[in-house]
Design an enzyme around this catalytic site. Sequence first.
Site, PDB file in Angstrom:
ATOM      1  N   TYR A   1      -1.943   0.806  10.560  1.00 24.27           N
ATOM      2  CA  TYR A   1      -2.014   0.362   9.049  1.00 24.27           C
ATOM      3  C   TYR A   1      -0.373   0.501   8.476  1.00 24.27           C
ATOM      4  CZ  TYR A   1      -3.584  -0.930   4.123  1.00 24.27           C
ATOM      5  OH  TYR A   1      -3.737  -1.241   3.031  1.00 24.27           O
TER       6      TYR A   1
ATOM      7  N   SER B   1       0.854  -1.191   0.178  1.00 22.52           N
ATOM      8  CA  SER B   1      -0.086   0.016   0.084  1.00 22.52           C
ATOM      9  C   SER B   1       0.778   1.269   0.046  1.00 22.52           C
ATOM     10  CB  SER B   1      -0.807   0.041   1.061  1.00 22.52           C
ATOM     11  OG  SER B   1      -1.709   1.180   1.568  1.00 22.52           O
TER      12      SER B   1
HETATM   13  P1  NAP Z   1     -11.441  -5.884   0.492  1.00 23.44           P
HETATM   14  O1  NAP Z   1     -12.248  -5.908  -0.748  1.00 23.44           O
HETATM   15  O2  NAP Z   1     -11.943  -5.758   1.598  1.00 23.44           O
HETATM   16  O3  NAP Z   1     -10.686  -7.234   0.149  1.00 23.44           O
HETATM   17  C1  NAP Z   1      -9.834  -7.590   1.197  1.00 23.44           C
HETATM   18  C2  NAP Z   1      -9.782  -9.401   1.058  1.00 23.44           C
HETATM   19  O4  NAP Z   1      -8.872  -9.687   1.916  1.00 23.44           O
HETATM   20  C3  NAP Z   1     -10.977 -10.142   1.000  1.00 23.44           C
HETATM   21  O5  NAP Z   1     -11.083 -10.930  -0.012  1.00 23.44           O
HETATM   22  C4  NAP Z   1     -11.025 -10.697   2.229  1.00 23.44           C
HETATM   23  O6  NAP Z   1     -11.678 -12.124   2.589  1.00 23.44           O
HETATM   24  C5  NAP Z   1      -9.655 -10.797   2.496  1.00 23.44           C
HETATM   25  N1  NAP Z   1      -9.188 -11.359   3.972  1.00 23.44           N
HETATM   26  C6  NAP Z   1      -9.590 -10.507   4.965  1.00 23.44           C
HETATM   27  N2  NAP Z   1      -8.995 -11.371   6.119  1.00 23.44           N
HETATM   28  C7  NAP Z   1      -8.588 -12.478   5.600  1.00 23.44           C
HETATM   29  C8  NAP Z   1      -8.105 -13.585   6.338  1.00 23.44           C
HETATM   30  N3  NAP Z   1      -7.867 -13.607   7.729  1.00 23.44           N
HETATM   31  N4  NAP Z   1      -7.942 -14.673   5.674  1.00 23.44           N
HETATM   32  C9  NAP Z   1      -7.918 -14.727   4.154  1.00 23.44           C
HETATM   33  N5  NAP Z   1      -8.363 -13.600   3.792  1.00 23.44           N
HETATM   34  C10 NAP Z   1      -8.764 -12.502   4.531  1.00 23.44           C
HETATM   35  O7  NAP Z   1     -10.301  -5.018   0.029  1.00 23.44           O
HETATM   36  P2  NAP Z   1      -9.064  -4.609  -1.027  1.00 23.44           P
HETATM   37  O8  NAP Z   1      -9.065  -3.322  -1.298  1.00 23.44           O
HETATM   38  O9  NAP Z   1      -9.381  -5.629  -2.224  1.00 23.44           O
HETATM   39  O10 NAP Z   1      -7.909  -5.223  -0.447  1.00 23.44           O
HETATM   40  C11 NAP Z   1      -6.861  -6.023  -0.771  1.00 23.44           C
HETATM   41  C12 NAP Z   1      -5.510  -5.576  -0.286  1.00 23.44           C
HETATM   42  O11 NAP Z   1      -5.278  -4.318  -1.048  1.00 23.44           O
HETATM   43  C13 NAP Z   1      -5.230  -5.527   1.125  1.00 23.44           C
HETATM   44  O12 NAP Z   1      -4.093  -6.240   1.480  1.00 23.44           O
HETATM   45  C14 NAP Z   1      -5.247  -4.029   1.206  1.00 23.44           C
HETATM   46  O13 NAP Z   1      -4.764  -3.731   2.414  1.00 23.44           O
HETATM   47  C15 NAP Z   1      -4.580  -3.673   0.161  1.00 23.44           C
HETATM   48  N6  NAP Z   1      -4.850  -2.120  -0.218  1.00 23.44           N
HETATM   49  C16 NAP Z   1      -5.932  -1.658  -0.500  1.00 23.44           C
HETATM   50  C17 NAP Z   1      -6.140  -0.270  -0.902  1.00 23.44           C
HETATM   51  C18 NAP Z   1      -7.377   0.243  -1.057  1.00 23.44           C
HETATM   52  O14 NAP Z   1      -7.548   1.447  -1.212  1.00 23.44           O
HETATM   53  N7  NAP Z   1      -8.635  -0.263  -1.419  1.00 23.44           N
HETATM   54  C19 NAP Z   1      -5.195   0.678  -1.209  1.00 23.44           C
HETATM   55  C20 NAP Z   1      -3.735  -0.023  -1.051  1.00 23.44           C
HETATM   56  C21 NAP Z   1      -3.544  -1.423  -0.678  1.00 23.44           C
HETATM   57  P3  NAP Z   1     -12.375 -12.739   3.339  1.00 23.44           P
HETATM   58  O15 NAP Z   1     -13.198 -11.594   4.444  1.00 23.44           O
HETATM   59  O16 NAP Z   1     -13.625 -13.484   2.786  1.00 23.44           O
HETATM   60  O17 NAP Z   1     -11.537 -13.583   4.168  1.00 23.44           O
END
Ligand code: NAP
Length: 251
Positions: free
Chosen positions: A150, A137
Site C-alpha cells: 500500500y 494517504s
Molecule cells: P471504502 O469504503 O472501501 O471505499 C473504496 C471505494 O473505492 C469504494 O467505493 C469502491 O467501490 C471503490 N473501488 C474499489 N475498487 C474500484 C475499482 N476497481 N473501480 C472503481 N471503484 C473502485 O474505503 P475509503 O476509506 O472510503 O477509501 C477511499 C480512498 O481513501 C481510497 O483511495 C483509500 O486508499 C483512501 N484512504 C482511506 C483511508 C482510511 O483509513 N479509510 C485512509 C487514507 C486513504 P466499488 O467496490 O463499488 O467499486
Amino acid sequence: MSHTISASTPVAVVTGASSGIGAATARALAAVGYDVVLGARRVDKLERIAAECGGRAIPLDVTDDDSVAAFAAQVERCDVLVNNAGGALGTDSVAEADLDDWQWMYDVNVLGTLRVTQALLSKLVDSGDGQVITIGSIAAREPYKGGAGYNAAKHAVAALTRVLRLELLGQPVRVCEIDPGMVHTDFSLVRFKGDQAKADAVYEGVEPLTAEDVADTVSWVATRPPHVNIDQILMLARDQTSAQVVHRREA
Ligand code: NAP
C-alpha cells in the site's frame, strides 16, 4: 437514469463513490452546488447515493480500460475530478508479500488514477477552471511495517499527482493531494478481506476521522478561488500522530 446537466452548473466526478469517503464527497460536493457524477463497480449502492444527492450513477471499474472509456464518454463536462477509488489489501511483510495483492493495489490506486485522469483531462482543461483532487494517504508519506504494498502504491499516486501539477503549470487546472490518516470506512474490512473482527480492532478505543471529515476537506479545496491551488494536505485524527502511533482509550 436520465439527467440533464445545465450549461452553468459545474460538474464534479467522484470515483469510488459507492461507499466511504467517495460517497460522502459526492454528497458534500452536491451540497455546495455541483452536479455530481458518481462512479464505482457496485451499481446498486452507487444509484442509492446518487439518488440521495441528485447525482448521476455510472458504472466504473478503474482497472478496466473499456469501462473507463465508456464512463468518460458519458461525462459531457468535468470541472472537478476526485480520484478516490482505491484501497489496501493485506498487511503482509515484504518477505511474505502476496503478488496478487500488490498487483491489485497498484492497478486500482495508481493505474486507476492515471486512467481516469487521462480520460477526463481535456474536459478539465476545457472547463476553464478544472481541478484534480486525489485521495492519497498517510501511507504515501510514511512507510510502515506491513504496509509495503500500500505504501508503494500510494507513494506512486503521490508522485503521479505532483508530476501532474508540474506538467499542468500554465493550464487552467489545479491539482491537489489529500492524504488522510485513519478514517472509519470499509477500508479495513477490504484490507482484511472481510474479517470484521480484525477491521473493528483497527478503530478500537480511537476516535478516527470520518468519511465526512475528508469530504469536508475536498469540498473546501474545491471551493477556493481559481487562483488558489492547495497542493497537499495531510489530515489526521487527534488520536493519531503517525501511521502506527495511535492513542487508544480503555473500553
Ligand atoms: P471504502 O469504503 O472501501 O471505499 C473504496 C471505494 O473505492 C469504494 O467505493 C469502491 O467501490 C471503490 N473501488 C474499489 N475498487 C474500484 C475499482 N476497481 N473501480 C472503481 N471503484 C473502485 O474505503 P475509503 O476509506 O472510503 O477509501 C477511499 C480512498 O481513501 C481510497 O483511495 C483509500 O486508499 C483512501 N484512504 C482511506 C483511508 C482510511 O483509513 N479509510 C485512509 C487514507 C486513504 P466499488 O467496490 O463499488 O467499486
